[in-house]
Each structure stands twice: as structure tokens, then as C-alpha cells.
Design an enzyme around this catalytic site. Sequence first.
Site, PDB file in Angstrom:
ATOM      1  CG  HIS A  32      15.687  79.105 -31.847  1.00 11.31           C
ATOM      2  ND1 HIS A  32      16.246  77.984 -31.289  1.00 11.31           N
ATOM      3  CD2 HIS A  32      15.430  79.937 -30.806  1.00 11.31           C
ATOM      4  CE1 HIS A  32      16.330  78.130 -29.979  1.00 11.31           C
ATOM      5  NE2 HIS A  32      15.834  79.308 -29.657  1.00 11.31           N
ATOM      6  CD  GLU A  33      14.652  83.753 -31.149  1.00  8.39           C
ATOM      7  OE1 GLU A  33      13.742  83.697 -30.298  1.00  8.39           O
ATOM      8  OE2 GLU A  33      15.852  83.522 -30.873  1.00  8.39           O
ATOM      9  CG  HIS A  81      11.242  80.737 -28.353  1.00  6.23           C
ATOM     10  ND1 HIS A  81      11.242  79.816 -27.346  1.00  6.23           N
ATOM     11  CD2 HIS A  81      12.554  80.944 -28.673  1.00  6.23           C
ATOM     12  CE1 HIS A  81      12.508  79.474 -27.064  1.00  6.23           C
ATOM     13  NE2 HIS A  81      13.313  80.142 -27.862  1.00  6.23           N
ATOM     14  CG  HIS A  97       5.377  77.084 -26.779  1.00 11.81           C
ATOM     15  ND1 HIS A  97       6.414  76.720 -25.964  1.00 11.81           N
ATOM     16  CD2 HIS A  97       4.267  76.570 -26.193  1.00 11.81           C
ATOM     17  CE1 HIS A  97       5.957  76.002 -24.946  1.00 11.81           C
ATOM     18  NE2 HIS A  97       4.662  75.904 -25.063  1.00 11.81           N
TER      19      HIS A  97
HETATM   20 ZN   LIG Z   1      15.431  80.009 -27.654  1.00 12.91          ZN
END
Ligand SMILES: [Zn+2]
Length: 599
Positions: A387-388, A391, A394
Site C-alpha cells: 500500500h505505502e 503512494h 505515485h
Molecule cells: Zn494510504
Amino acid sequence: MAKVITRQEQEEKNTWNLKTIFESDAAFEEKYKELEGRLGEEERFKGQIDSLETLADALETERELSEEIGRLFVYAHLKHDQDTSEDKYSALESKARTLVVKFNTAWSFLVPEIMKVDEETLEEWRMDPRLSEFSFDLEKLNKKRAYVLSDKEEKLLAQAGEVMSNPTSTFGMFNNADLEFPDAVDSEGNAHALTQGTYIDLLKSSDRKLRQSAYENLYSTYGAYKNTLSQTLQGVVSTHVFQAQARGYESARHQALSNNFIPEEVYDNLVKTVNDHLHLMHRYTELRRKMLGLDKLKMYDVYTPMVKDVDFEMSYEEAKEWMLASLEPMGETYVNIIKEGLENRWVDVYENKGKRSGAYSSGTYGTNPFILMNWQDNVNNLFTLTHEFGHSVHSYYSRQNQPSNMSGYSIFVAEVASNFNEALLADYMFKNLEDTKKKLYLLNEQLEGFRGSVFRQTMFAEFEHKIHSMKEAGEPLTAGRLNEVYGELNRKYFGDAVEYDDHIEVEWARIPHFYMNYYVYQYSTGYAAAASLSKQVLEEGEATAERYINEFLKKGSSDYPINVLKNAGVDMTTSEPIENAMKVFEAQLDQFEALLQEV
Ligand SMILES: [Zn+2]
């Protein structure tokens, strides 16, 4: 439990390399002094924004300063978070924070002054090549012009800001500092401390008596203060309504969504499409009832895992391999960015004494997109890491491809890349795991994630809009009415498998997000967009992955968030992405039920 090590005991390879920002604390201090000396540079622009050249000069100067200050702040805040007990870095962090505030205050004159340039002139200027990197920012300012009031009125509104924030701060103080709950008691008579922090963990317990006790003690306490809390909530709703009316917006929701230029149909579409698919939520609660072997499900049974006793251990080394393999559909470049992050120490992996808890991705223009973890050897941490990295990738792409003023991204799209990565990981693991119980465990987590992010947050969004509309129609928000509205929604979403009691009606009283002005719907839209995009990539392959990278990850905030998503393949003004996401949820329900036949 293993002993927690100190910061000094960490092996260097498992820590983030902050030397890539500043070689040493001395280099930080030097930069700090230099930047402090540049306070006051804004003076030469005050009252001078009368030509394209001065405007360009002002915008470039401000941008350069915020880039530099951003790096200063990120260094200090990461150093502080790695060991919050170290006084030196706690001082450094507060020093950097103060400087950020000073700069923001010093430059706060700029936007109001740009707004004094008349609309036509600004339109002409922003077409000039000299301003091309600021053209989009200026276009947005021009679009907001209709809602800017006279100097005197703006000043009055700004001064009233502190008064208007009072309902939120009162709720925060009450909820976090003053409110206490009676202990929850388990089936053997042992007491468990009940706090905001332990509540959900207690509801995940397999001891039903303990769950019931935590649930009843929590909501009885909120129930005892429901009149006071209806007034703090009414207070914040009133300020939203007042501000929207003062500025001439059609409604509070119109104003809130206008901040990111989100059309209101996005909101209505979300609520309608989720409502059209509530049968899937009901199928899930019914499945849960059966799995738990209950006659009737109670509201305190909705968090406890349906799949018990699965020991899904995972070392950090294994986790990296799962993550990299699962992201292969994204192509080599994408995977290589993550490898670079793993090899060049973007990640601060393990817990140590004093380290900030939880996990996040941070950084700024000109730094690596660093990741803080508190790694524990289980599969949930693999999902957090992936998940991290969503980020971070991105941020990496946006910062590489946009100037700093367009390299951030709005909250409306912030959780798309992270949830996208998680969806690819879940898909890959499901296809490659052999142990059926582990697969069931994963599916349970996926179903819960969907319920929490899409169904629950849409129910919140529906409630939030309903109470704002009531207020706008002149109806007082009494505790009785709030309970009634919330209770009805809760029954609609959870369906017939649940046997209701009055406690859940007062859940509205404990949700801090209701104080955040039309915020929650973005959890649902972000999650649904990610589910829909990952489904497309998995079904269509490389070209679609390329489109997602080029049109979404690289775009930062260089276009309206709704357009960025549309170009990447999801049009949030239609029901299609939500419907696609529902198909993913339905397929997971099917798989779950099919696997149950095997065990
Ligand atoms: Zn998040």
C-alpha cells in the site's frame, strides 16, 4: 514478545537514508539559516502584481522557496519520527515547523493580490509561455472568483474562523480527553480497558461476551451524552451551511466539492449505485452469520474474523518477493522503481524504541518518497508495505514529470494508487497460494476492506448529506432525529441477518470524520476507482497498465482530479467504476463460498 531495540541498534540497511536529503545535521542548519535569511523577500512583490513579469517572478520565487523549505521540513520530521524520544530532533522538527508557518504567513498576501487582477487580464497572462507552468493554478483561481467576497467581508470571515472551529474542537476535547468508558468484561469475568483505541480490537475478539460488553459499554456512554453531542455536530453543520450561503454557493455540499472541482453527480452516483447493490452487502452479512454459527447476527459481531486460527506468518524478505511478483503486470519500469526504493533505503523497516507508530509514505519534491514501517512478521504487514509503495510510486512519477506546484495530488485521488497496489497483490496471492485456509483468510480481509471502505463510508456519506440537507431546510438536528436517521440507514445497509438494538443508533456521535465537511465519500470513490482500474489492468494487460502510469501516476495535479481519473480509465461521473468494483466484491464472495466447500 521480542524486546524492542533502540535506534542505535538498528542495522543501517534497514533504515531510511536521510543523507540523501542533507549530508549532516550541520548541512541542515546551514540551509535553515540561509532560508531564514530569505524571509522578507516577499516584500518586493507586495502591491506590485501589476504585470505578467512580476507575477511570474513572484510565483517562481515562492515555488523555489517552498521546495527548499519542504526539504528542510521533511528531513526534520523524518528524523523526529525515527525516534521521537530524541530531544535534538524534536527541537529540529519544531524549528522547521515554525519556519514553514512563517513562510506561509509571509506569502499569504499573494493569492488575494492575484485575485485583484481582473479576470480577463489574468486569462490573457496565463496563456503566455512564461506562465505556462502556473497556467492551470491561475485557471482554478479564476474559476473560484465568483465566490470571493469583498475585502471587508473576507476579513470578517477570516476573523470568525476561530469561533466557527469551536464545535470541532469541543467535540475533539470531549471525545479524546474527557470521555471515559467502563471496562469491558470477558466471559471469564476479566476486565479489559475500553478506550477509543481498544474498541475495535475488542470487537474483533472471538469471545462474544467480551464483544457485547465492549459494544454496550461504549454506546451506553455515548448515549448518555447524546444531547450534548447532537449540539456539537449541529454546530459544525451550521458553520458549513453558513459559509456556503455567505459565499453564494448552492449548498454546503456544493461548496465542499467545489474545492477540488468535483461535480455533485459523483456523490449522488456513488450513493445510488451502492444502494442498488446492497443485496451484496446483505449476502455478506448473511454469510458472516452462518460462518459464526449464529441464529441472529448482532452489531457487535460484524468485526470479528470469520476465518479463525490462521497463522499467516511472513518475513520482510519473503514479503518483498511477494510484492515485486504481484506488481509484474505493471511492467518493468514500475517494478524497477520499487526495487530501487528497496535497494536504496527508502524504507525504515523495523520498530525501535520511540519510533512513530503505524506506517506512512512521506517525502517532498526533490527527496525520495520515503516509507515508515513498524514491520511485524505477518501478511497484513505485507499489504501495508505494498500500500505505502503505491503512494511512493505515485509520488515518484508525479515529481519526475511535473513541476513542484503540480506534483502533489488531491485527497480525491490520494488513495487510488495505494489501493490499486493492494488489489494486484490480493489477486496474485490468491492465484498462487496453496493453502485453502490462507486463501480464505485473505478473502476475509478483502471482503472486510471493501465493507469498511465502500459500504460503510458510503453509509456515512449518505448520513452526512442528509443532515446537511435537513439543516438547510431549517430542521433542527436533535439527538432524537439523528438517532432515527442513523438507525434507519444502518438497518438498510446491514439488512435482515442482523438483529438490531438501540445502541447502534448513536454511532454518529463518535465519528470524527463527520466534522470534516464532506470528506468520507472520497474513501469510497478512491477505493472503487482503484478496484475498477486494477480489474482493467489485470484483464487487459500492458497497454492498460501504461495508460494508468502515463495518464494517472505521472499527472500529479496538472489537471482536475476527475479528468485525471477519466483519462486513466475511470469516469467517476458515471456509475460504471462503482459497478465494476461491486463485481470484484461479488467475485470474492463467490470464491469465498466456493472455497468453503473445500474445507
Ligand atoms: Zn494510504
